[in-house]
Design an enzyme around this catalytic site. Structure first.
Site, mmCIF file in Angstrom:
data_model
loop_
_atom_site.group_PDB
_atom_site.id
_atom_site.type_symbol
_atom_site.label_atom_id
_atom_site.label_comp_id
_atom_site.label_asym_id
_atom_site.label_seq_id
_atom_site.Cartn_x
_atom_site.Cartn_y
_atom_site.Cartn_z
ATOM 1 N N LYS A 9 5.377 2.042 1.413
ATOM 2 C CA LYS A 9 5.535 2.660 2.728
ATOM 3 C C LYS A 9 6.906 3.321 2.847
ATOM 4 O O LYS A 9 7.055 4.356 3.506
ATOM 5 C CB LYS A 9 5.329 1.624 3.829
ATOM 6 C CG LYS A 9 3.924 1.023 3.874
ATOM 7 C CD LYS A 9 3.797 0.034 5.015
ATOM 8 C CE LYS A 9 2.440 -0.661 5.003
ATOM 9 N NZ LYS A 9 2.304 -1.595 3.870
ATOM 10 N N CYS A 30 -1.924 -6.451 7.294
ATOM 11 C CA CYS A 30 -3.155 -6.426 6.492
ATOM 12 C C CYS A 30 -3.965 -7.676 6.839
ATOM 13 O O CYS A 30 -4.438 -8.401 5.976
ATOM 14 C CB CYS A 30 -2.851 -6.329 4.999
ATOM 15 S SG CYS A 30 -1.717 -7.583 4.368
#
Length: 335
Positions: A110, A227
């Protein structure tokens, strides 16, 4: 895992989509253009690939296609990153030149995505407590051509929001520790759900770190992601912190065309996104974008108003828009 495609993010710090597509064609792959539906992506097989349905710099290959020995991967021209994992940086969408915090950064996919969106302009402050993970991340970021970053082995909760070095931080990406219950391997193995006590402990930490992130005085926009498939770590965390903040921050209705929305547990939860192998052909994931209220946040938008230069290769474009046109001046053409 057999159903989720292999997603390949083109690293625009080193190359562009057109050059990567040409490279794969020379390796014998057949490019089928931009995907028109999830079903089309699901039907991929053999040496065929597509441009993703939503993200302008994401290529889609059949499940379990292996690129770890591919020249583009080893040289940092492509990043192997699940589509859902690309959403936080894409939706945060910082303008080139911004100062950004990646609060729980390792392993760094990211972070490198943020750098590509920023075009290596501005500054990324990346924090993680694990020394080995930070060392691996540093190697990965260097390979990806990321230059505008500072790594710190530090618990983000101990970072002083009022330290002058963070006075220009306008965007924060927060992907804190979670149960990992959305990971495909765990979903398919039907691992036992974390205990109530474990979820409560995780949610307590997540609320604390989200509240801390919103204390940075210049922050205008924050992407919170996990997640996890559990509402305790997702909608419940966001709801609790928004209530705590009063009218200071609000949820942004990001990505209206995304099919899976947050669970209807509080008014506005539909602004959040969810992802799953069954519905979006990705890992299980959750993303919420919070924006400071005020005049600068008054423009209704699925993505922030961005300067023209950040629209050139799609970061600020409406998700699902046509892929970017081929650039006149290419970066480091792959041979």
């Amino acid at each position: 895992a057999q159903q989720v495609p292999r997603y390949v993010r083109v690293n625009t710090l080193k190359t562009c989509v057109d050059d990567v597509v040409d490279f794969f064609k020379r390796q014998g792959y057949a490019f089928l253009g931009k995907a028109g539906s999830v079903e089309e992506m699901k039907a991929l097989s053999g040496k065929k690939f597509l441009l993703d349905l939503h993200l302008p710099e994401l290529l889609v290959f059949p499940p379990q296609t292996d690129f770890h020995d591919n020249q583009l991967y080893t040289s940092g021209h492509i990043i192997l990153q699940d589509k859902a994992s690309c959403l936080p940086a894409f939706l945060l969408s910082p303008a080139a030149g911004s100062h950004v915090i990646d609060a729980c950064a390792a392993p760094g996919n990211k972070t490198s995505h943020l750098a590509a969106i920023l075009k290596n302009k501005g500054q990324i402050f990346a924090f993680d407590v694990d020394t080995k993970r930070l060392a691996t991340m540093n190697t990965m970021l260097m390979r990806a051509g990321v230059t505008s970053f500072k790594l710190a082995q530090q618990d983000f909760l101990t970072v002083d929001p009022h330290d002058p070095k963070y006075s220009k931080v306008t965007c924060i990406l927060l992907d804190p520790s979670c149960s990992g219950s959305g990971m495909v391997t765990r979903l398919l193995l039907e691992e036992a759900a974390p205990s109530v006590e474990r979820l409560q402990a995780l949610a307590g930490f997540q609320r604390k770190v989200l509240s801390h992130a919103l204390r940075f005085p210049a922050v205008q926009r924050l992407a919170y992601s996990t997640c996890s498939v559990h509402r305790e770590e997702n909608e419940d965390v966001v709801q609790a912190v928004l209530q705590e903040q009063g009218s200071a921050f609000r949820l942004v209705n990001v990505f209206p065309s995304w099919p899976c929305r947050g669970l209807a547990t509080f008014p506005g939860a539909e602004c959040c996104l969810r992802a799953s192998p069954a519905d979006t052909l990705t890992q299980g994931f959750f993303v919420a974008v919070l924006e400071r209220c005020g005049d600068e946040a008054a423009v209704p938008s699925s993505l922030p108003a961005a300067p023209e230069e950040s629209l050139q290769h799609g970061e600020g474009a409406e998700p699902g828009a046509a892929p970017p046109k081929k650039r006149r001046r290419k970066k480091q053409q792959v041979k």
